[in-house]
Write an enzyme that holds these catalytic residues in place. Structure first.
Site, PDB file in Angstrom:
ATOM      1  N   LYS A  22       0.738  -1.192   0.017  1.00  0.00           N
ATOM      2  CA  LYS A  22       0.070   0.028  -0.048  1.00  0.00           C
ATOM      3  C   LYS A  22       0.752   1.277   0.070  1.00  0.00           C
ATOM      4  O   LYS A  22       0.518   2.257  -0.792  1.00  0.00           O
ATOM      5  CB  LYS A  22      -0.784   0.119   1.156  1.00  0.00           C
ATOM      6  CG  LYS A  22      -1.740   1.325   1.632  1.00  0.00           C
ATOM      7  CD  LYS A  22      -2.470   1.291   2.974  1.00  0.00           C
ATOM      8  CE  LYS A  22      -1.611   1.453   4.267  1.00  0.00           C
ATOM      9  NZ  LYS A  22      -1.251   2.674   4.571  1.00  0.00           N
ATOM     10  N   ASN A  23       1.975   1.192   0.967  1.00  0.00           N
ATOM     11  CA  ASN A  23       2.622   2.469   0.929  1.00  0.00           C
ATOM     12  C   ASN A  23       3.759   2.843  -0.123  1.00  0.00           C
ATOM     13  O   ASN A  23       4.337   3.677  -0.115  1.00  0.00           O
ATOM     14  CB  ASN A  23       3.317   2.436   2.504  1.00  0.00           C
ATOM     15  CG  ASN A  23       2.461   2.587   3.541  1.00  0.00           C
ATOM     16  OD1 ASN A  23       1.231   3.093   3.384  1.00  0.00           O
ATOM     17  ND2 ASN A  23       2.932   2.361   4.765  1.00  0.00           N
ATOM     18  N   CYS A 115      -5.247  12.467  13.208  1.00  0.00           N
ATOM     19  CA  CYS A 115      -4.970  11.317  13.084  1.00  0.00           C
ATOM     20  C   CYS A 115      -5.041  10.553  14.427  1.00  0.00           C
ATOM     21  O   CYS A 115      -4.326  11.015  15.537  1.00  0.00           O
ATOM     22  CB  CYS A 115      -3.684  11.036  12.434  1.00  0.00           C
ATOM     23  SG  CYS A 115      -3.279   9.456  11.846  1.00  0.00           S
ATOM     24  N   ARG A 120       0.444  14.362  13.551  1.00  0.00           N
ATOM     25  CA  ARG A 120       1.447  14.210  11.918  1.00  0.00           C
ATOM     26  C   ARG A 120       1.305  15.352  11.504  1.00  0.00           C
ATOM     27  O   ARG A 120       0.618  15.706  10.309  1.00  0.00           O
ATOM     28  CB  ARG A 120       0.666  13.245  11.209  1.00  0.00           C
ATOM     29  CG  ARG A 120       0.753  11.611  12.253  1.00  0.00           C
ATOM     30  CD  ARG A 120      -0.010  10.684  11.536  1.00  0.00           C
ATOM     31  NE  ARG A 120       0.599  10.068  10.319  1.00  0.00           N
ATOM     32  CZ  ARG A 120       0.440   8.996   9.513  1.00  0.00           C
ATOM     33  NH1 ARG A 120      -0.796   8.587   9.705  1.00  0.00           N
ATOM     34  NH2 ARG A 120       1.118   8.730   8.430  1.00  0.00           N
ATOM     35  N   ASP A 305       4.677   0.657  12.389  1.00  0.00           N
ATOM     36  CA  ASP A 305       3.516  -0.051  12.102  1.00  0.00           C
ATOM     37  C   ASP A 305       3.593  -1.466  12.577  1.00  0.00           C
ATOM     38  O   ASP A 305       2.606  -2.110  12.364  1.00  0.00           O
ATOM     39  CB  ASP A 305       3.546   0.044  10.291  1.00  0.00           C
ATOM     40  CG  ASP A 305       3.041   1.483   9.905  1.00  0.00           C
ATOM     41  OD1 ASP A 305       2.829   2.128  10.706  1.00  0.00           O
ATOM     42  OD2 ASP A 305       3.812   1.546   8.545  1.00  0.00           O
ATOM     43  N   ARG A 397      -8.824  -0.242   5.038  1.00  0.00           N
ATOM     44  CA  ARG A 397      -7.672   0.655   4.195  1.00  0.00           C
ATOM     45  C   ARG A 397      -6.128   0.030   3.955  1.00  0.00           C
ATOM     46  O   ARG A 397      -5.675   0.547   3.128  1.00  0.00           O
ATOM     47  CB  ARG A 397      -7.441   1.847   5.406  1.00  0.00           C
ATOM     48  CG  ARG A 397      -8.731   2.653   5.715  1.00  0.00           C
ATOM     49  CD  ARG A 397      -8.484   3.859   6.553  1.00  0.00           C
ATOM     50  NE  ARG A 397      -7.374   4.436   5.924  1.00  0.00           N
ATOM     51  CZ  ARG A 397      -6.489   5.477   6.689  1.00  0.00           C
ATOM     52  NH1 ARG A 397      -6.916   5.703   7.795  1.00  0.00           N
ATOM     53  NH2 ARG A 397      -5.731   6.109   5.938  1.00  0.00           N
TER      54      ARG A 397
END
Ligand code: EPU
Length: 418
Positions: A22-23, A115, A120, A305, A397
Protein backbone atom coordinates in the site's frame (compact mmCIF):
# COMPACT_ATOMS: atom_id res chain seq x y z
CA UNK A 1 -21.11 -1.27 10.16
CA UNK A 2 -19.30 -4.59 9.91
CA UNK A 3 -17.68 -6.53 12.72
CA UNK A 4 -15.20 -9.42 12.70
CA UNK A 5 -15.80 -12.43 14.91
CA UNK A 6 -12.97 -14.79 15.80
CA UNK A 7 -13.05 -18.09 17.64
CA UNK A 8 -9.52 -18.14 19.03
CA UNK A 9 -7.04 -20.90 19.75
CA UNK A 10 -6.52 -22.48 16.31
CA UNK A 11 -2.95 -22.59 14.97
CA UNK A 12 -2.49 -21.06 11.51
CA UNK A 13 -1.22 -23.57 8.95
CA UNK A 14 -0.70 -23.47 5.19
CA UNK A 15 0.28 -20.73 2.76
CA UNK A 16 -0.65 -17.12 2.19
CA UNK A 17 0.18 -14.72 -0.67
CA UNK A 18 1.21 -11.20 0.26
CA UNK A 19 -0.25 -8.32 -1.79
CA UNK A 20 1.52 -5.28 -3.22
CA UNK A 21 2.66 -2.62 -0.75
CA UNK A 22 0.00 0.00 0.00
CA UNK A 23 2.70 2.50 1.02
CA UNK A 24 4.52 2.00 -2.29
CA UNK A 25 1.41 2.09 -4.45
CA UNK A 26 0.13 5.40 -3.00
CA UNK A 27 3.12 7.64 -3.87
CA UNK A 28 3.80 5.71 -7.10
CA UNK A 29 0.26 6.39 -8.37
CA UNK A 30 0.84 10.07 -7.55
CA UNK A 31 4.19 9.93 -9.39
CA UNK A 32 2.48 8.63 -12.53
CA UNK A 33 0.81 12.06 -12.82
CA UNK A 34 4.23 13.61 -13.54
CA UNK A 35 4.43 11.79 -16.88
CA UNK A 36 3.23 12.86 -20.32
CA UNK A 37 2.00 9.37 -21.23
CA UNK A 38 0.31 6.27 -19.77
CA UNK A 39 1.82 4.05 -17.05
CA UNK A 40 0.91 0.43 -16.35
CA UNK A 41 1.15 -1.19 -12.94
CA UNK A 42 1.07 -4.73 -11.61
CA UNK A 43 0.58 -5.93 -8.04
CA UNK A 44 -1.64 -3.01 -7.04
CA UNK A 45 -3.23 -3.97 -3.68
CA UNK A 46 -7.03 -3.97 -3.50
CA UNK A 47 -7.33 -1.85 -0.38
CA UNK A 48 -9.46 1.16 0.49
CA UNK A 49 -6.58 3.69 0.62
CA UNK A 50 -5.65 2.84 -2.96
CA UNK A 51 -9.31 3.20 -4.01
CA UNK A 52 -9.38 6.63 -2.32
CA UNK A 53 -6.17 7.67 -4.10
CA UNK A 54 -7.61 6.53 -7.45
CA UNK A 55 -10.81 8.51 -6.79
CA UNK A 56 -8.77 11.68 -6.18
CA UNK A 57 -6.60 11.05 -9.22
CA UNK A 58 -9.63 10.55 -11.47
CA UNK A 59 -11.27 13.66 -10.02
CA UNK A 60 -8.21 15.55 -11.36
CA UNK A 61 -8.94 14.27 -14.86
CA UNK A 62 -6.71 11.19 -15.14
CA UNK A 63 -8.13 8.09 -16.84
CA UNK A 64 -7.81 4.81 -14.99
CA UNK A 65 -8.51 1.27 -16.18
CA UNK A 66 -8.22 -1.35 -13.44
CA UNK A 67 -8.47 -5.12 -13.76
CA UNK A 68 -7.63 -7.35 -10.79
CA UNK A 69 -4.20 -6.23 -9.58
CA UNK A 70 -3.21 -4.44 -12.80
CA UNK A 71 -3.91 -0.82 -13.59
CA UNK A 72 -3.38 1.59 -16.46
CA UNK A 73 -3.18 5.29 -15.70
CA UNK A 74 -3.37 8.02 -18.34
CA UNK A 75 -2.11 11.17 -16.56
CA UNK A 76 -4.37 13.80 -18.10
CA UNK A 77 -4.59 16.44 -15.37
CA UNK A 78 -7.20 19.17 -15.91
CA UNK A 79 -7.52 20.14 -12.26
CA UNK A 80 -4.91 20.56 -9.59
CA UNK A 81 -7.17 20.56 -6.55
CA UNK A 82 -7.75 17.89 -3.87
CA UNK A 83 -10.65 18.64 -1.54
CA UNK A 84 -11.08 18.11 2.20
CA UNK A 85 -13.69 15.46 1.45
CA UNK A 86 -10.94 13.15 0.09
CA UNK A 87 -7.83 14.23 1.99
CA UNK A 88 -9.54 13.99 5.40
CA UNK A 89 -10.13 10.25 4.82
CA UNK A 90 -6.52 9.54 3.89
CA UNK A 91 -3.48 11.48 5.03
CA UNK A 92 -1.34 9.95 2.30
CA UNK A 93 -3.10 12.14 -0.28
CA UNK A 94 -0.58 14.80 0.82
CA UNK A 95 1.86 13.05 -1.55
CA UNK A 96 -0.04 14.59 -4.48
CA UNK A 97 1.31 18.00 -3.46
CA UNK A 98 4.80 17.57 -4.99
CA UNK A 99 3.74 15.98 -8.32
CA UNK A 100 0.83 18.40 -8.93
CA UNK A 101 2.99 21.43 -8.16
CA UNK A 102 5.80 20.19 -10.40
CA UNK A 103 3.48 19.34 -13.29
CA UNK A 104 0.93 22.19 -13.14
CA UNK A 105 3.07 24.82 -11.36
CA UNK A 106 0.22 25.41 -8.96
CA UNK A 107 -1.96 23.29 -6.73
CA UNK A 108 -4.38 23.49 -3.84
CA UNK A 109 -4.76 20.57 -1.43
CA UNK A 110 -6.66 20.28 1.81
CA UNK A 111 -4.56 20.10 4.98
CA UNK A 112 -4.73 16.51 6.19
CA UNK A 113 -5.75 17.16 9.81
CA UNK A 114 -5.61 14.85 12.82
CA UNK A 115 -4.97 11.15 13.07
CA UNK A 116 -5.66 8.46 15.68
CA UNK A 117 -1.96 7.62 16.04
CA UNK A 118 -1.07 11.14 17.18
CA UNK A 119 0.01 14.46 15.66
CA UNK A 120 1.34 14.16 12.13
CA UNK A 121 2.69 17.56 11.04
CA UNK A 122 3.57 18.40 7.42
CA UNK A 123 6.20 21.08 8.09
CA UNK A 124 8.93 19.03 6.38
CA UNK A 125 6.86 18.68 3.19
CA UNK A 126 6.30 22.44 3.09
CA UNK A 127 9.88 23.36 4.02
CA UNK A 128 11.21 21.10 1.24
CA UNK A 129 8.91 22.51 -1.42
CA UNK A 130 9.70 26.09 -0.32
CA UNK A 131 13.40 25.29 -0.71
CA UNK A 132 12.59 24.25 -4.27
CA UNK A 133 11.11 27.72 -4.80
CA UNK A 134 7.39 27.11 -4.19
CA UNK A 135 5.33 29.98 -2.76
CA UNK A 136 3.08 28.41 -0.16
CA UNK A 137 0.00 29.85 1.55
CA UNK A 138 -2.21 28.15 4.12
CA UNK A 139 -5.77 29.46 4.18
CA UNK A 140 -9.12 28.07 5.35
CA UNK A 141 -7.71 24.57 5.80
CA UNK A 142 -6.06 24.44 2.37
CA UNK A 143 -2.42 24.53 1.22
CA UNK A 144 -1.92 26.55 -1.95
CA UNK A 145 1.45 26.15 -3.64
CA UNK A 146 2.73 27.68 -6.85
CA UNK A 147 5.91 28.56 -8.65
CA UNK A 148 8.55 27.26 -11.00
CA UNK A 149 10.79 24.82 -9.16
CA UNK A 150 14.59 24.99 -8.97
CA UNK A 151 16.91 22.41 -7.45
CA UNK A 152 18.43 23.09 -4.03
CA UNK A 153 20.00 21.42 -0.98
CA UNK A 154 17.27 20.26 1.42
CA UNK A 155 17.66 18.79 4.90
CA UNK A 156 14.61 16.69 5.79
CA UNK A 157 15.66 15.75 9.33
CA UNK A 158 12.71 16.22 11.69
CA UNK A 159 12.33 15.90 15.47
CA UNK A 160 11.30 12.23 15.06
CA UNK A 161 13.80 11.39 12.34
CA UNK A 162 12.85 11.32 8.70
CA UNK A 163 9.43 11.43 7.02
CA UNK A 164 8.54 8.91 4.32
CA UNK A 165 5.97 10.96 2.46
CA UNK A 166 7.93 14.24 2.79
CA UNK A 167 10.89 12.47 1.13
CA UNK A 168 8.52 11.12 -1.56
CA UNK A 169 7.01 14.57 -2.18
CA UNK A 170 10.37 16.33 -2.54
CA UNK A 171 11.85 13.53 -4.65
CA UNK A 172 8.89 13.67 -7.07
CA UNK A 173 8.85 17.48 -7.30
CA UNK A 174 12.63 17.67 -7.79
CA UNK A 175 12.47 15.39 -10.85
CA UNK A 176 10.95 18.22 -12.91
CA UNK A 177 12.78 21.09 -11.15
CA UNK A 178 15.56 22.99 -12.97
CA UNK A 179 19.00 21.81 -11.86
CA UNK A 180 20.21 19.60 -9.06
CA UNK A 181 18.51 18.79 -5.74
CA UNK A 182 20.26 17.04 -2.88
CA UNK A 183 18.13 15.67 -0.04
CA UNK A 184 19.99 15.19 3.24
CA UNK A 185 18.54 12.91 5.95
CA UNK A 186 15.92 11.39 3.65
CA UNK A 187 13.72 8.51 4.79
CA UNK A 188 15.24 5.21 3.59
CA UNK A 189 12.20 2.91 3.49
CA UNK A 190 12.02 0.26 0.71
CA UNK A 191 8.86 1.97 -0.59
CA UNK A 192 11.00 5.04 -1.43
CA UNK A 193 13.46 2.89 -3.37
CA UNK A 194 10.47 1.47 -5.26
CA UNK A 195 9.30 5.02 -6.01
CA UNK A 196 12.78 6.10 -7.16
CA UNK A 197 13.07 3.01 -9.40
CA UNK A 198 9.74 3.86 -11.03
CA UNK A 199 10.71 7.54 -11.50
CA UNK A 200 14.07 6.54 -13.03
CA UNK A 201 12.28 4.21 -15.47
CA UNK A 202 10.14 7.22 -16.43
CA UNK A 203 13.33 9.15 -17.31
CA UNK A 204 14.20 10.81 -13.99
CA UNK A 205 17.79 11.00 -12.77
CA UNK A 206 17.76 9.98 -9.09
CA UNK A 207 20.78 8.55 -7.30
CA UNK A 208 21.09 7.30 -3.73
CA UNK A 209 17.48 6.39 -2.78
CA UNK A 210 17.62 4.11 0.26
CA UNK A 211 20.88 5.79 1.38
CA UNK A 212 21.77 8.80 3.52
CA UNK A 213 21.66 11.33 0.69
CA UNK A 214 19.53 11.46 -2.46
CA UNK A 215 20.72 13.38 -5.52
CA UNK A 216 18.25 14.34 -8.21
CA UNK A 217 19.15 16.00 -11.49
CA UNK A 218 16.01 17.67 -12.87
CA UNK A 219 14.79 16.63 -16.35
CA UNK A 220 12.41 18.34 -18.80
CA UNK A 221 9.81 15.59 -19.15
CA UNK A 222 8.92 12.13 -17.94
CA UNK A 223 7.17 9.34 -19.83
CA UNK A 224 4.81 6.71 -18.40
CA UNK A 225 6.28 3.22 -17.91
CA UNK A 226 5.38 -0.24 -16.64
CA UNK A 227 6.10 -1.09 -13.01
CA UNK A 228 5.41 -3.88 -10.52
CA UNK A 229 4.78 -2.74 -6.92
CA UNK A 230 6.99 -4.42 -4.27
CA UNK A 231 5.37 -6.76 -1.70
CA UNK A 232 3.82 -5.23 1.42
CA UNK A 233 6.33 -5.77 4.23
CA UNK A 234 3.87 -4.77 6.95
CA UNK A 235 1.23 -7.20 5.69
CA UNK A 236 3.91 -9.92 5.51
CA UNK A 237 4.99 -9.20 9.10
CA UNK A 238 1.34 -9.37 10.19
CA UNK A 239 1.04 -12.97 8.88
CA UNK A 240 4.44 -13.92 10.33
CA UNK A 241 3.33 -12.76 13.79
CA UNK A 242 -0.15 -14.28 13.39
CA UNK A 243 1.46 -17.65 12.69
CA UNK A 244 3.87 -17.32 15.61
CA UNK A 245 1.27 -16.19 18.14
CA UNK A 246 -1.01 -19.16 17.32
CA UNK A 247 1.95 -21.61 17.45
CA UNK A 248 1.33 -22.59 13.86
CA UNK A 249 3.44 -23.17 10.77
CA UNK A 250 2.92 -21.26 7.54
CA UNK A 251 4.62 -20.21 4.35
CA UNK A 252 4.37 -16.49 3.67
CA UNK A 253 4.67 -16.25 -0.11
CA UNK A 254 5.39 -13.36 -2.50
CA UNK A 255 7.08 -11.47 0.35
CA UNK A 256 10.55 -9.92 0.50
CA UNK A 257 12.26 -10.86 3.80
CA UNK A 258 15.12 -8.41 3.05
CA UNK A 259 12.69 -5.60 3.86
CA UNK A 260 11.99 -7.14 7.28
CA UNK A 261 15.54 -7.85 8.49
CA UNK A 262 15.27 -6.09 11.84
CA UNK A 263 11.79 -7.29 12.90
CA UNK A 264 12.68 -10.86 11.83
CA UNK A 265 15.85 -10.66 13.93
CA UNK A 266 13.75 -9.64 16.95
CA UNK A 267 11.19 -12.40 16.28
CA UNK A 268 14.00 -14.99 16.15
CA UNK A 269 15.33 -13.58 19.42
CA UNK A 270 11.86 -14.23 20.90
CA UNK A 271 12.10 -17.86 19.76
CA UNK A 272 10.16 -17.81 16.46
CA UNK A 273 11.70 -20.14 13.85
CA UNK A 274 12.02 -18.43 10.48
CA UNK A 275 13.47 -19.97 7.32
CA UNK A 276 13.99 -17.76 4.27
CA UNK A 277 13.00 -19.04 0.81
CA UNK A 278 13.22 -17.33 -2.57
CA UNK A 279 10.16 -15.06 -2.67
CA UNK A 280 9.06 -15.66 0.89
CA UNK A 281 9.61 -17.30 4.26
CA UNK A 282 8.45 -20.18 6.42
CA UNK A 283 7.45 -19.44 10.00
CA UNK A 284 7.05 -21.88 12.85
CA UNK A 285 6.63 -21.45 16.61
CA UNK A 286 6.05 -24.45 18.81
CA UNK A 287 7.15 -23.33 22.23
CA UNK A 288 6.35 -20.41 24.53
CA UNK A 289 8.08 -17.29 23.26
CA UNK A 290 10.48 -15.03 25.12
CA UNK A 291 10.10 -11.30 26.00
CA UNK A 292 11.91 -8.55 24.10
CA UNK A 293 12.98 -4.94 24.37
CA UNK A 294 12.83 -2.68 21.32
CA UNK A 295 12.51 0.93 20.19
CA UNK A 296 10.75 1.91 16.97
CA UNK A 297 12.80 3.91 14.49
CA UNK A 298 12.79 4.87 10.81
CA UNK A 299 13.97 2.16 8.38
CA UNK A 300 16.15 0.10 8.76
CA UNK A 301 15.06 0.29 12.44
CA UNK A 302 12.03 -1.42 13.96
CA UNK A 303 8.93 -0.17 12.03
CA UNK A 304 6.31 1.69 14.04
CA UNK A 305 3.63 -0.03 11.93
CA UNK A 306 4.70 -3.42 13.35
CA UNK A 307 4.87 -2.18 16.96
CA UNK A 308 1.20 -2.95 17.88
CA UNK A 309 1.46 -6.43 16.34
CA UNK A 310 4.64 -7.25 18.21
CA UNK A 311 3.09 -6.00 21.46
CA UNK A 312 0.33 -8.59 21.20
CA UNK A 313 2.87 -11.36 20.68
CA UNK A 314 4.79 -10.18 23.73
CA UNK A 315 1.62 -10.21 25.87
CA UNK A 316 1.83 -14.02 25.81
CA UNK A 317 5.56 -14.47 26.47
CA UNK A 318 7.05 -15.44 29.80
CA UNK A 319 8.49 -12.30 31.41
CA UNK A 320 8.71 -8.56 30.97
CA UNK A 321 9.03 -6.71 27.64
CA UNK A 322 9.71 -3.02 27.16
CA UNK A 323 8.70 -1.10 24.04
CA UNK A 324 9.51 2.51 23.29
CA UNK A 325 7.77 4.31 20.43
CA UNK A 326 10.03 6.99 18.93
CA UNK A 327 7.96 7.89 15.84
CA UNK A 328 4.39 8.27 17.09
CA UNK A 329 4.67 8.48 20.91
CA UNK A 330 0.85 8.25 21.19
CA UNK A 331 0.53 5.03 19.22
CA UNK A 332 -0.64 2.96 22.18
CA UNK A 333 -4.40 3.59 22.13
CA UNK A 334 -4.95 -0.10 21.30
CA UNK A 335 -3.39 -1.26 24.59
CA UNK A 336 -6.60 -0.32 26.44
CA UNK A 337 -8.47 -2.84 24.26
CA UNK A 338 -5.82 -5.52 24.86
CA UNK A 339 -6.18 -4.99 28.61
CA UNK A 340 -9.87 -5.84 28.20
CA UNK A 341 -8.69 -9.21 26.89
CA UNK A 342 -6.50 -9.81 29.95
CA UNK A 343 -3.18 -8.31 28.83
CA UNK A 344 -0.92 -6.81 31.50
CA UNK A 345 0.39 -3.57 29.99
CA UNK A 346 1.41 -0.39 31.78
CA UNK A 347 2.36 2.90 30.15
CA UNK A 348 5.84 4.24 30.53
CA UNK A 349 7.27 7.47 29.11
CA UNK A 350 6.70 7.22 25.30
CA UNK A 351 6.37 3.50 25.68
CA UNK A 352 4.89 0.53 27.48
CA UNK A 353 5.90 -2.30 29.77
CA UNK A 354 4.27 -5.65 29.04
CA UNK A 355 4.21 -8.45 31.59
CA UNK A 356 3.45 -11.74 29.84
CA UNK A 357 0.28 -13.59 30.86
CA UNK A 358 -0.63 -17.24 30.28
CA UNK A 359 -3.80 -16.55 28.32
CA UNK A 360 -5.74 -13.78 26.64
CA UNK A 361 -9.53 -14.06 26.77
CA UNK A 362 -11.93 -13.19 23.96
CA UNK A 363 -13.87 -9.91 24.44
CA UNK A 364 -15.65 -7.17 22.51
CA UNK A 365 -13.04 -4.69 21.30
CA UNK A 366 -12.90 -1.65 19.06
CA UNK A 367 -10.34 -0.65 16.39
CA UNK A 368 -8.75 2.84 16.30
CA UNK A 369 -6.43 2.59 13.24
CA UNK A 370 -5.19 0.08 10.65
CA UNK A 371 -2.36 -1.48 12.66
CA UNK A 372 -4.26 -1.36 15.97
CA UNK A 373 -6.95 -3.36 14.15
CA UNK A 374 -4.46 -5.95 12.93
CA UNK A 375 -3.14 -6.22 16.50
CA UNK A 376 -6.63 -6.94 17.84
CA UNK A 377 -7.13 -9.59 15.15
CA UNK A 378 -3.91 -11.30 16.30
CA UNK A 379 -5.06 -11.12 19.91
CA UNK A 380 -8.39 -12.70 18.89
CA UNK A 381 -6.63 -15.52 17.03
CA UNK A 382 -4.56 -16.36 20.10
CA UNK A 383 -7.24 -15.80 22.76
CA UNK A 384 -9.48 -18.32 24.43
CA UNK A 385 -13.09 -18.00 23.28
CA UNK A 386 -14.81 -15.46 21.06
CA UNK A 387 -13.52 -11.99 20.18
CA UNK A 388 -15.83 -9.50 18.48
CA UNK A 389 -14.02 -6.63 16.77
CA UNK A 390 -15.90 -3.49 15.71
CA UNK A 391 -14.92 -0.53 13.46
CA UNK A 392 -13.17 -2.96 11.12
CA UNK A 393 -13.34 -0.46 8.23
CA UNK A 394 -9.93 0.73 9.44
CA UNK A 395 -8.39 -2.59 8.35
CA UNK A 396 -10.00 -2.32 4.89
CA UNK A 397 -7.72 0.67 4.32
CA UNK A 398 -4.58 -1.46 4.36
CA UNK A 399 -5.24 -5.23 4.34
CA UNK A 400 -6.45 -6.96 1.17
CA UNK A 401 -8.86 -9.87 1.79
CA UNK A 402 -7.89 -10.12 5.45
CA UNK A 403 -10.67 -12.50 6.50
CA UNK A 404 -10.26 -14.66 3.38
CA UNK A 405 -6.49 -14.96 3.78
CA UNK A 406 -6.75 -15.85 7.49
CA UNK A 407 -9.56 -18.37 6.82
CA UNK A 408 -7.28 -19.93 4.18
CA UNK A 409 -4.75 -20.49 6.97
CA UNK A 410 -7.35 -22.23 9.12
CA UNK A 411 -8.45 -19.35 11.35
CA UNK A 412 -12.07 -19.45 12.58
CA UNK A 413 -12.92 -15.94 11.52
CA UNK A 414 -15.93 -14.32 9.87
CA UNK A 415 -17.20 -10.87 9.01
CA UNK A 416 -20.77 -9.84 9.68
CA UNK A 417 -22.91 -6.78 9.18
CA UNK A 418 -24.29 -5.52 12.50
N1 EPU B 1 6.96 14.40 10.78
C1 EPU B 1 7.33 15.70 11.03
N2 EPU B 1 7.10 16.63 10.06
C2 EPU B 1 6.57 16.33 8.85
C3 EPU B 1 6.22 14.98 8.59
C4 EPU B 1 6.43 14.06 9.59
O1 EPU B 1 7.81 16.02 12.11
O2 EPU B 1 6.42 17.22 8.00
C5 EPU B 1 7.19 13.37 11.79
C6 EPU B 1 5.89 12.72 12.27
O3 EPU B 1 5.34 13.44 13.35
C7 EPU B 1 6.35 11.33 12.67
C8 EPU B 1 7.48 11.04 11.67
O4 EPU B 1 7.89 12.30 11.17
O5 EPU B 1 6.91 11.36 13.95
C9 EPU B 1 7.08 10.16 10.50
O6 EPU B 1 5.75 10.40 10.15
P1 EPU B 1 5.15 10.80 8.77
O7 EPU B 1 3.91 11.56 9.11
O8 EPU B 1 6.08 11.49 7.87
O9 EPU B 1 4.78 9.45 8.14
P2 EPU B 1 4.22 9.33 6.70
O10 EPU B 1 5.32 9.44 5.73
O11 EPU B 1 3.05 10.24 6.51
C10 EPU B 1 4.44 6.73 6.36
C11 EPU B 1 3.46 5.60 6.27
C12 EPU B 1 2.87 5.30 7.64
C13 EPU B 1 4.01 4.98 8.60
C14 EPU B 1 5.02 6.15 8.63
C15 EPU B 1 6.23 5.87 9.48
C16 EPU B 1 2.61 5.88 4.02
C17 EPU B 1 1.45 6.13 3.14
N3 EPU B 1 2.40 5.95 5.34
O12 EPU B 1 3.65 7.86 6.77
O13 EPU B 1 2.03 4.16 7.48
O14 EPU B 1 3.51 4.75 9.89
O15 EPU B 1 5.47 6.44 7.29
O16 EPU B 1 6.90 4.77 9.00
O17 EPU B 1 3.70 5.57 3.55
C18 EPU B 1 0.29 2.68 7.92
O18 EPU B 1 0.56 2.12 6.84
O19 EPU B 1 -0.51 2.20 8.77
C19 EPU B 1 0.91 3.97 8.22
C20 EPU B 1 0.45 4.81 9.14
Amino acid sequence: MDQIIIEGGYPLRGEVNISGAKNSALPILAAALLAESKSRFKNIPKVKDVTTMLKIISSLGAEIIQKDDTLELNPVVHKSFASYEFVSTMRASICLLGPLLAKKRETKISLPGGCAIGPRPIDLHLKGLQKLGAKIKIEKGYISARGELRGNNIDLKGPFGSSVLATANIMMAACLAKGKTTIFHPAREPELIDLANFLNKMGADIKGAGGRKIEIEGVKRLEGKEHTIIPDRIEAASYVIATAITHGEAEIKRADPKHLSFPLKKLRQAGVQIALKPGGLIVRANERLRPLHFITAPYPGFPTDIQPLMSVLLCLTEGKSVIKEDIYPNRFVYTGELQRMGADIIPREAGIIIRGVNVLKGAKVMVSDIRAGAALILAGLAAEGETIISRVYHMDRGYEDLVKKLSGLGARIRRERT
